[in-house]
Design an enzyme around this catalytic site. Sequence first.
Site, PDB file in Angstrom:
ATOM      1  N   HIS A  13       0.834  -1.209   0.000  1.00 54.23           N
ATOM      2  CA  HIS A  13       0.000   0.000   0.000  1.00 54.23           C
ATOM      3  C   HIS A  13       0.871   1.263   0.000  1.00 54.23           C
ATOM      4  CE1 HIS A  13      -3.618   2.394   1.151  1.00 54.23           C
ATOM      5  NE2 HIS A  13      -2.685   3.190   1.644  1.00 54.23           N
ATOM      6  N   GLU A  14       1.767   1.345   0.972  1.00 52.97           N
ATOM      7  CA  GLU A  14       2.592   2.549   1.086  1.00 52.97           C
ATOM      8  C   GLU A  14       3.526   2.679  -0.108  1.00 52.97           C
ATOM      9  OE1 GLU A  14       1.618   4.706   3.042  1.00 52.97           O
ATOM     10  OE2 GLU A  14       0.368   3.433   4.317  1.00 52.97           O
TER      11      GLU A  14
ATOM     12  N   HIS B 190       1.742   4.476  -2.891  1.00 53.29           N
ATOM     13  CA  HIS B 190       1.830   5.935  -2.734  1.00 53.29           C
ATOM     14  C   HIS B 190       3.201   6.424  -3.187  1.00 53.29           C
ATOM     15  CE1 HIS B 190      -1.900   6.742  -0.672  1.00 53.29           C
ATOM     16  NE2 HIS B 190      -1.625   5.975   0.369  1.00 53.29           N
TER      17      HIS B 190
HETATM   18 ZN   LIG Z   1      -2.882   5.240   1.899  1.00 48.15          ZN
END
Ligand SMILES: [Zn+2]
Length: 672
Positions: free
Chosen positions: A461-462, A465
């Site tokens: 997830h990170e 980003h």
């Molecule tokens: Zn997030």
Amino acid sequence: MTNPLLTDWTGAFALPPFAEIRDADFAPAFDAALAEARANIAAIAAAPEPPDFANTIEALEQAERLLDRVAGVFYNLSGADSTPAREALMRDLAPKMAAFSSEVTMNKALFARIDQLWQARGTLGLSAEQARVLDLYHKMFVRAGAALEGPAAARMAAIKERLAVLSTAFSQNLLGDERSWFRPLTEADLEGLPEFVVEAAREAGRERGQEGPVLTLNRSLIVPFLQFSPKRELREIAYEAWVARGANGGETDNRAHAAEILALREERAHLLGFANFAAFKLDDEMARSPDQVRDLLMRVWAPAKRKAEADAARLTEMMHADGVNGDLEAWDWRYYSEKRRVAEFDFDEALLKPYLSLDAMIGAAFDTANRLFGLEFRALPGPFYHPDVRGWEVTRKGVHVAVFLGDYFARGSKRSGAWCSAMRSQKKLGGDTRAIVVNVCNFTRGAPALLSYDDARTVFHEFGHALHQMLSDVTYQFISGTSVARDFVELPSQLYEHWLEVPEVLQKHARHYRTGEAMPQALIDKLLAAGTYDQGFSTVEYVASALVDLEFHDGPAPQDPMARQAEILRGLGLPHAIRMRHATPHFAHVFSGDGYSSGYYSYMWSEVMDADAFEAFEEAGDAFDPATAEKLERFILSAGGSRPADELWLEFRGKKPGVEALLKGRGLLETA
Ligand SMILES: [Zn+2]
């Protein structure tokens, strides 16, 4: 001695000289940077030449160069590695930074120039990106109150300053409560806990200077404790302490802060001519209006609640069979759910961990980025801002792309959760500048560190980003990387999580840390089959939080947010054994700043899109389909905020997303 924050950074990749920076350097650096920014902005506003794009917007883009640099380092440190000195400076800076930002947006002469340009925007011969940047600057000024006069303008400035103070206090109270609570565990208390939980509790004890293991409120310790501890009274104590964060009375209580924040936000929206804060906030988002948000959440709520109620009945039966009478309570859910998962999926989370070492999962995230976008990663020696931090140079075909830092382990000085921040954003104006991006997580240490499947998903997830920052390819910092609508910003991160579920990724990377053996296929099958397990619970606790956030802001501000929260949850019919994922006193998304206020729904809004976006790869018949990956980079990952989010989406996908892919992904379709 020269202040290392203020000199030019001439080392490799112009990284901040972490080893030379002392805490005492920050306050004078902020003073100098603020003074420089003020002088630059005053010069732009007072320029004798008529406004044009270069002398106004491009000049503004560069006016806070030094401030961006100092703040980029400081705010990363204050979140990831706080000290009392850094906390004190945070408190000092909050009103100063808010006052500065108000000064800029309330500068009449400056706004007059921007407004003049904006009125003439069709005649300026601007590129599409420039036109978008001008439009966004104009909107930012208007939304900040630049068009307000007299007492209304003064009141707006006072509101913003007070909000900044309150939101900082809210975060610090939460950190205070998380830090101060712990409970020593006896050997008997450790009964039934898997080795990794015991080890994490011992490590937490060592960190707190205790003789033996302790339980803390860190999510990566307390959640597995609630999942595995057979001691019901202890689970209740732990759960109640966890959900009481920010509501313990005394100095760290956040309830009065929440009420004041909501009232001030409403007043701010009224000053700008909006009916309420939600209408104001959503005007700038992809969703556009509170009704659109409510509509999405309620379409998901009904099937999720049906699923959760059916699950609650099943878990209650299991608890009764276990000899415990009465109602299933919130501190029972995770425990019986874990038992049920093992029973029905023959699946024990503890069996997974040896295959999910942190290094293996970082390798998996990097390899996926290599296959999709051709990125390559080379470890850098450091040192960075803390001995835990690791760094890599990211390149493509030998060309520098970015620097990526990973700060993965929990420590007392780090706020909870996981996040991605850019210490420096990509831009081309004033010279090609590449991003420095940090992923910060709170994983439990170990030798080696072994992750839960949830933690592994957080790595992906990170990193999603981070890709949004690293692949950014725009001229102006204002629209760089993750500078997009809030309800669009989780699309790259949530989409990236899908690759962890691609079987060949697990086959290749999920290897036993001792033997190097691949995760057995049967285990992968079970893991993937269990992917939708307990989604009734997760969806209900999330949607309840999102709806409370929305209702708090879509109407008159409640004088007693706790009473209003209870009323909203009663209206929804929240199942007895499920509570909000984040209750008001520790709902940092909503109260530790404005970012996710009436915006907590955005995760689900983004999930609607990420589910649909991954279907684009599935339709192409290949999770690494080059043409789809190329479109993803071109229209989403490199585009930043250069166009409105709905346009970027349509370019990538060719059609609007529907809610079905999400319901299917969460296993809620059959009950819909
Ligand atoms: Zn997030």
